[in-house]
Design an enzyme around this catalytic site. Sequence first.
Site, PDB file in Angstrom:
ATOM      1  N   GLU A 302      65.197  25.976   9.565  1.00  0.00           N
ATOM      2  CA  GLU A 302      66.662  26.050   9.527  1.00  0.00           C
ATOM      3  C   GLU A 302      67.265  25.989  10.923  1.00  0.00           C
ATOM      4  O   GLU A 302      68.154  25.184  11.209  1.00  0.00           O
ATOM      5  CB  GLU A 302      67.098  27.322   8.820  1.00  0.00           C
ATOM      6  CG  GLU A 302      68.592  27.559   8.835  1.00  0.00           C
ATOM      7  CD  GLU A 302      69.347  26.477   8.096  1.00  0.00           C
ATOM      8  OE1 GLU A 302      70.309  25.948   8.680  1.00  0.00           O
ATOM      9  OE2 GLU A 302      68.971  26.158   6.964  1.00  0.00           O
ATOM     10  N   ASP A 306      69.590  23.118  12.811  1.00  0.00           N
ATOM     11  CA  ASP A 306      70.931  23.405  13.322  1.00  0.00           C
ATOM     12  C   ASP A 306      71.098  22.971  14.773  1.00  0.00           C
ATOM     13  O   ASP A 306      72.061  22.288  15.140  1.00  0.00           O
ATOM     14  CB  ASP A 306      71.232  24.898  13.201  1.00  0.00           C
ATOM     15  CG  ASP A 306      71.472  25.342  11.767  1.00  0.00           C
ATOM     16  OD1 ASP A 306      71.911  24.515  10.960  1.00  0.00           O
ATOM     17  OD2 ASP A 306      71.216  26.521  11.469  1.00  0.00           O
ATOM     18  N   SER A 525      72.378  22.091   4.981  1.00  0.00           N
ATOM     19  CA  SER A 525      72.157  22.727   6.278  1.00  0.00           C
ATOM     20  C   SER A 525      72.253  21.722   7.412  1.00  0.00           C
ATOM     21  O   SER A 525      72.482  22.103   8.562  1.00  0.00           O
ATOM     22  CB  SER A 525      70.769  23.384   6.320  1.00  0.00           C
ATOM     23  OG  SER A 525      70.799  24.665   5.777  1.00  0.00           O
TER      24      SER A 525
END
Length: 610
Positions: A302, A306, A525
Amino acid sequence: MLFLSSVFCLVGVAVSVLGSPEPQLSRRVLHEYRRSLPSGWSLHRRADPGATLPLSIALAQSNIHSLEDYLLDIADPESPNYGKHWTPAQVREKFRPSQESIDVVHAWLATDGVHPERVQLSHDGAYVRVNVSISEAERLLATEYYVYQHEDGSEDVACEHGYHLPEHVAKHVDLVRPTIQVRGAKASSASLQKRGSVKGARSRRPMNPSKGSSSTGKATGCDTQVTLDCIRDLYDFHYTLQVPELNSVAVVELGDQNYNGRDLDFFFKKFAPGRVGDRPTFVSIDGGVEDMSESDGDLIGEANLDFCLVMGLLDPSQEVLLYQIGDGFVDDMLSVFDVGYCKEVNGTTCASKPQANVVSISYGNSELDASVPEMIRQCNEMGKISLTGVTFVYASGDDGPSVSGQCLGPDGTAVDGVGNFLADFPGTCQYLTAVGSTQVNPGNTTSDPESATATFASGAGFSTVFARPRFQSHAVKKYLNNFVPDALGAGVFNRSGRAYPDMAANGHNIAIGDGGAIGLEDGTSASAPIFAAMVTAINDARIAAGKGPVGWINPAIYSRLFAGAWTDITDGTNPGCGTDGFTTSPGWDPVTGLGTPNFPRLLQRFLALP
């Protein structure tokens, strides 16, 4: 003396009078409840009656019913006050609880045996605080506290069904903490869902060396591996920052989710050489810990995603903040913007934190995972922060009209697989911009229309908590009147609720640094940080022109002035809950929202506003 920072409560017998001396007669009413325990928790034993709770009573706020009006006054592009954001002091003063609310709560506590010298009022008058024993809390709230145990062995004294307040007090109180929240579950568990790393979607394979740019300068191979250049070409996102030192953007990470520094450098070396060696600026919130050496794929996917995107899409001169939250989510994120809020939420003191103009969030829950009063309070707090010029960008989820495969059962609880549609929180809060997901179809280029993602269902739906806001009424009604699939009959979703997502961006086959190689990630995401980078660039241009950041953008992007700033997505669905889900359509739809951004047109329109 033992202090418990988070609790569950099991409702005890209802009583008319609690405590003495000379109690005021008042019927007790259920104030807040939880339908069921989160996954993995079970009742273990009664709580120690002598243990101490730092009780925090959130008072009803003055003028909160006018919050949307205040925001529209500065965020509607046709308002003469567009862009005139409030100061934090103005926000605190406007919503400060009334003296009547403060007096009523103080009187209740005193009547029920709490000496006034024990009671404190927060600096902004928003919270009444008092340390009480478990037995005192049970008497005050007409409930019982229990110790619950998680399957990983951790314990929490926490609340399952609800608590009661005197009827004359209830209207002056939003909620009481700690009561029904579970704060012991780690953010990486199923209690808070990441919006990426879709099962089966990640891959570790070397980048095909033929994937690069064509003779025309356009990125190639974007149907199989979406690089930074693919993203730039898809949305014409070619922008050089002018005043990065006056601007800011942050990414929220939870619990054990950390980026790997070596993976960032591997990615940057290939796709953004000027960023090699760069790291986000670490901001610890509620015990958040930075671990750049983490190598567990489930804990780095994750954050790697990002920061590869936000940092890679923005010039190296732009600082990127990492809001690393140790144990919590929305409440702790809000504490960055209001130190007093942090202190009242979890009983700890936090120093001032650097505040960003844009915040990217890729974690969430369902609307069943918190009480209605809690969701309303948290959404309002995000709205109040938006008054100061902050933009919240949120990943809408990866499970179509469900949340992590769970749907809404006939009794109002979560069921697996088949049921009515279950909405996502905080995505249903109108003060966030929810971002769905698209893909480059096989064999297509960045010049061809995208479709809704097919390997996973872009998160979307309608809230059962929040009413549809005015700014999206026209767009949503058009969809409801013309494009709802016949199979979605009455009761499957709430047609009068806040609809999401608001827009979409690519979220399929996104190239990132992963274990010393280039891996591929799927999920909204990816979509959220991509759009957060664009909003950051728009803010840069506005600040360079002597204007302020855009703040809450939803009223603007739904307005007629922005009608040409989106590429409409009309191919795809988002199946879930035993249905084919919603369909894309001309105009707004509950799959890809308004469509994907055309950056130059968005930039031109936002620059034209005061």
